[in-house]
Design an enzyme around this catalytic site. Structure first.
Site, PDB file in Angstrom:
ATOM      1  N   ARG A  67      -7.006  11.462  -6.088  1.00 46.58           N
ATOM      2  CA  ARG A  67      -8.926  10.813  -6.043  1.00 46.58           C
ATOM      3  C   ARG A  67      -9.869  11.734  -6.562  1.00 46.58           C
ATOM      4  O   ARG A  67     -10.643  11.567  -5.666  1.00 46.58           O
ATOM      5  CB  ARG A  67      -8.556  10.164  -5.111  1.00 46.58           C
ATOM      6  CG  ARG A  67      -8.169   8.405  -5.129  1.00 46.58           C
ATOM      7  CD  ARG A  67      -8.586   7.535  -6.373  1.00 46.58           C
ATOM      8  NE  ARG A  67      -9.665   6.857  -5.203  1.00 46.58           N
ATOM      9  CZ  ARG A  67     -10.809   7.800  -4.349  1.00 46.58           C
ATOM     10  NH1 ARG A  67     -11.702   8.006  -5.479  1.00 46.58           N
ATOM     11  NH2 ARG A  67     -11.744   6.742  -3.769  1.00 46.58           N
TER      12      ARG A  67
ATOM     13  N   ARG B 236       0.786  -1.292   0.114  1.00 45.57           N
ATOM     14  CA  ARG B 236      -0.250   0.411   0.237  1.00 45.57           C
ATOM     15  C   ARG B 236       1.100   1.007  -0.162  1.00 45.57           C
ATOM     16  O   ARG B 236       0.706   2.302   0.184  1.00 45.57           O
ATOM     17  CB  ARG B 236      -1.541  -0.121   0.938  1.00 45.57           C
ATOM     18  CG  ARG B 236      -1.696  -1.284   1.509  1.00 45.57           C
ATOM     19  CD  ARG B 236      -3.483  -0.647   0.340  1.00 45.57           C
ATOM     20  NE  ARG B 236      -3.451  -1.494  -0.194  1.00 45.57           N
ATOM     21  CZ  ARG B 236      -5.226  -1.103   0.988  1.00 45.57           C
ATOM     22  NH1 ARG B 236      -5.265  -0.705   1.720  1.00 45.57           N
ATOM     23  NH2 ARG B 236      -6.144  -2.658   0.387  1.00 45.57           N
TER      24      ARG B 236
HETATM   25  O1  CP3 Z   1      -0.126   0.087  -3.186  1.00 42.86           O
HETATM   26  C1  CP3 Z   1      -0.147  -1.190  -2.773  1.00 42.86           C
HETATM   27  O2  CP3 Z   1      -0.054  -1.244  -2.682  1.00 42.86           O
HETATM   28  C2  CP3 Z   1      -0.711  -1.012  -4.538  1.00 42.86           C
HETATM   29  C3  CP3 Z   1      -2.045  -1.564  -4.812  1.00 42.86           C
HETATM   30  C4  CP3 Z   1      -3.093  -1.742  -4.000  1.00 42.86           C
HETATM   31  C5  CP3 Z   1      -3.636  -1.703  -3.701  1.00 42.86           C
HETATM   32  N1  CP3 Z   1      -5.234  -2.549  -3.131  1.00 42.86           N
HETATM   33  C6  CP3 Z   1      -4.668  -0.133  -3.801  1.00 42.86           C
HETATM   34  C7  CP3 Z   1      -5.900   0.097  -3.240  1.00 42.86           C
HETATM   35  C8  CP3 Z   1      -3.102  -3.371  -3.739  1.00 42.86           C
HETATM   36  C9  CP3 Z   1      -2.064  -4.406  -3.473  1.00 42.86           C
HETATM   37  C10 CP3 Z   1      -3.805  -3.693  -2.813  1.00 42.86           C
HETATM   38  C11 CP3 Z   1      -4.375  -4.759  -2.969  1.00 42.86           C
HETATM   39  C12 CP3 Z   1      -5.824  -5.000  -1.937  1.00 42.86           C
HETATM   40  N2  CP3 Z   1      -6.964  -5.061  -2.154  1.00 42.86           N
HETATM   41  C13 CP3 Z   1      -5.943  -5.882  -1.090  1.00 42.86           C
HETATM   42  C14 CP3 Z   1      -5.137  -7.227  -0.228  1.00 42.86           C
HETATM   43  C15 CP3 Z   1      -4.055  -6.394   0.379  1.00 42.86           C
HETATM   44  C16 CP3 Z   1      -4.410  -5.884   1.861  1.00 42.86           C
HETATM   45  O3  CP3 Z   1      -4.377  -4.132   1.898  1.00 42.86           O
HETATM   46  O4  CP3 Z   1      -5.222  -6.874   1.893  1.00 42.86           O
HETATM   47  C17 CP3 Z   1      -7.174  -6.281  -0.539  1.00 42.86           C
HETATM   48  C18 CP3 Z   1      -7.898  -7.375   0.503  1.00 42.86           C
HETATM   49  C19 CP3 Z   1      -7.973  -5.214  -1.802  1.00 42.86           C
HETATM   50  C20 CP3 Z   1      -9.229  -4.951  -1.533  1.00 42.86           C
HETATM   51  C21 CP3 Z   1      -9.272  -3.478  -1.365  1.00 42.86           C
HETATM   52  N3  CP3 Z   1      -8.942  -2.240  -1.945  1.00 42.86           N
HETATM   53  C22 CP3 Z   1      -9.473  -2.507   0.388  1.00 42.86           C
HETATM   54  C23 CP3 Z   1      -9.548  -3.501   1.172  1.00 42.86           C
HETATM   55  C24 CP3 Z   1      -9.543  -1.959  -0.098  1.00 42.86           C
HETATM   56  C25 CP3 Z   1      -9.883  -0.153   1.288  1.00 42.86           C
HETATM   57  C26 CP3 Z   1     -10.716   0.441   1.404  1.00 42.86           C
HETATM   58  C27 CP3 Z   1     -10.903   1.555   2.171  1.00 42.86           C
HETATM   59  O5  CP3 Z   1     -11.992   2.129   1.384  1.00 42.86           O
HETATM   60  O6  CP3 Z   1     -10.024   1.347   2.519  1.00 42.86           O
HETATM   61  C28 CP3 Z   1      -9.888  -1.354  -1.524  1.00 42.86           C
HETATM   62  C29 CP3 Z   1      -9.593  -0.154  -2.330  1.00 42.86           C
HETATM   63  C30 CP3 Z   1      -7.945   0.016  -2.415  1.00 42.86           C
HETATM   64  N4  CP3 Z   1      -7.185  -0.008  -2.802  1.00 42.86           N
HETATM   65  C31 CP3 Z   1      -6.757   1.991  -2.051  1.00 42.86           C
HETATM   66  C32 CP3 Z   1      -6.162   1.805  -2.911  1.00 42.86           C
HETATM   67  C33 CP3 Z   1      -4.749   2.622  -2.856  1.00 42.86           C
HETATM   68  C34 CP3 Z   1      -7.840   2.501  -1.164  1.00 42.86           C
HETATM   69  C35 CP3 Z   1      -8.894   3.276  -2.239  1.00 42.86           C
HETATM   70  C36 CP3 Z   1      -8.957   4.784  -2.008  1.00 42.86           C
HETATM   71  O7  CP3 Z   1      -9.734   4.879  -1.803  1.00 42.86           O
HETATM   72  O8  CP3 Z   1      -8.694   5.998  -3.009  1.00 42.86           O
END
Ligand code: CP3
Length: 334
Positions: free
Chosen positions: A36, A23
């Site tokens: 965003r 992340r």
């Molecule tokens: O910097 C990085 O690691 C790059 C990209 C990345 C994201 N998600 C970007 C993202 C990676 C590798 C993930 C993996 C991911 N996504 C996982 C597995 C790892 C973990 O963190 O547990 C899971 C379960 C997801 C599903 C997901 N997508 C979640 C839980 C969320 C967050 C929701 C929230 O409201 O916090 C997302 C959205 C997401 N994916 C964001 C990012 C930067 C946040 C989006 C935003 O609101 O701007």
């Protein structure tokens, strides 16, 4: 010459540990929050130009040894017929979740065509920084993806999916299989597009009993990772006490969450490891971050260690702390 991160992933002794953060491209960076405001999450990940810019933000801030592509594990939902979005304050929402045990037999569309925006992102990144840092691709694991597909929203206990396992084990198996097939093809596509290393995030799979993990999930992890043509990392949270199940996935590197003692993990595992500073420690002052980071590095030893957090960077983490974390690795002398 091979990237430092690739060498550590192969188990080599490195002059210092390579470092990146899960992340790292997210909300703790001010420019990310600005972008965003302009683009929805899905617009951002589906527009290679924007996703490239976001992926490079941590490069400009920290110069880590690996850049993880800005994308999400949920991208594979679409080729399997699910629609999703990220809802502010809630997290990922699947608009048409699995409606019952008869709704799991998913034939998938053309993965590389449907997800070509990810291929294009990697190709652009390879041209921009491919010589300077390792590009990290990733995909979600079958359990974690199925949890969203069945619950339709984040579930802390994963009860909807675990209930499917209890009542309809064949449907559970079929659904995991559908995700595994897509993921296998997707990871190789990322490598073909420029990823130097790939990580399989089956973050939530620690919710399974050890017996179910072994029966239903482990063979799929093994299949997914078996012939991917680059070093691989497997990451599952809450696996302390059963790290052997991660090593058996066939991944080159076992990711450790922060509840695992690094020194004990080294005793238990023959594979290279990644991790595992507690992400909450980045809310401490920089001196504390440096001290704790050095402790992880020392416990891990000089060969086959990729420094990372034990899970993703939290959203309000100070940039200064992340900088202290990365610098500690980059300045470390054996
Ligand atoms: O910097 C990085 O690691 C790059 C990209 C990345 C994201 N998600 C970007 C993202 C990676 C590798 C993930 C993996 C991911 N996504 C996982 C597995 C790892 C973990 O963190 O547990 C899971 C379960 C997801 C599903 C997901 N997508 C979640 C839980 C969320 C967050 C929701 C929230 O409201 O916090 C997302 C959205 C997401 N994916 C964001 C990012 C930067 C946040 C989006 C935003 O609101 O701007």
């Amino acid at each position: 010459m091979d990237h430092l991160l690739v060498r550590a992933a192969r188990g080599e002794r490195t002059e210092r540990p390579p470092v990146w953060l899960m992340r790292q491209a997210g909300r703790h960076i001010p420019e990310y929050r600005e972008l965003r405001a302009e683009y929805s999450f899905l617009e951002a990940i589906k527009t290679p130009e924007v996703a490239t810019e976001i992926t490079l933000l941590p490069w400009e801030y920290y110069r880590p040894d690996g850049l993880v592509m800005f994308s999400d594990i949920l991208t594979v939902l679409e080729p399997l017929g699910f629609s999703y979005h990220i809802e502010s304050g809630v997290g990922p929402v699947v608009e048409n979740p699995v409606s019952g045990p008869a709704d799991v037999d998913r034939s998938h569309g053309n993965v590389t065509q449907d997800l070509d925006y990810v291929g294009e992102l990697l190709r652009r990144l390879a041209r921009r920084v491919g010589d300077e840092t390792a590009l990290i691709g990733f995909a979600g694991g079958p359990f974690t993806l199925a949890s969203y597909a069945v619950a339709g929203e984040p579930s802390r206990t994963h009860m909807p999916l675990r209930r499917l396992r209890a009542r309809h084990p064949d449907a559970f198996r079929t659904l995991l299989r559908a995700f595994a097939d897509v993921t296998r093809e997707y990871l190789q596509f990322q490598v073909d597009s420029g990823a130097d290393v790939v990580q399989l995030f089956d973050t939530y799979a620690g919710a399974l009993t050890p017996a179910d993990y072994r029966e239903f999930l482990l063979p799929l992890h093994r299949e997914i990772l078996a012939d991917v043509d680059a070093p691989s990392i497997v990451f599952v949270r809450r696996m302390n006490g059963r790290l052997d199940l991660l090593a058996e996935s066939g991944a080159d590197v076992v990711g450790l969450d922060w509840t695992v003692d690094m020194a004990r993990a080294r005793d238990q595992l023959d594979t290279p490891v990644q991790g595992n500073l507690d992400p909450s420690y980045l809310y401490g002052d920089p001196a504390f971050v440096r001290e704790q980071t050095r402790e992880v590095i020392e416990k891990a030893g000089p060969a086959g260690h990729i420094l990372n957090l034990g899970h993703g960077v939290d959203r309000d983490t100070p940039v200064e702390s992340v900088r202290a974390f990365v610098e500690t690795a980059k300045e470390y002398e054996r």
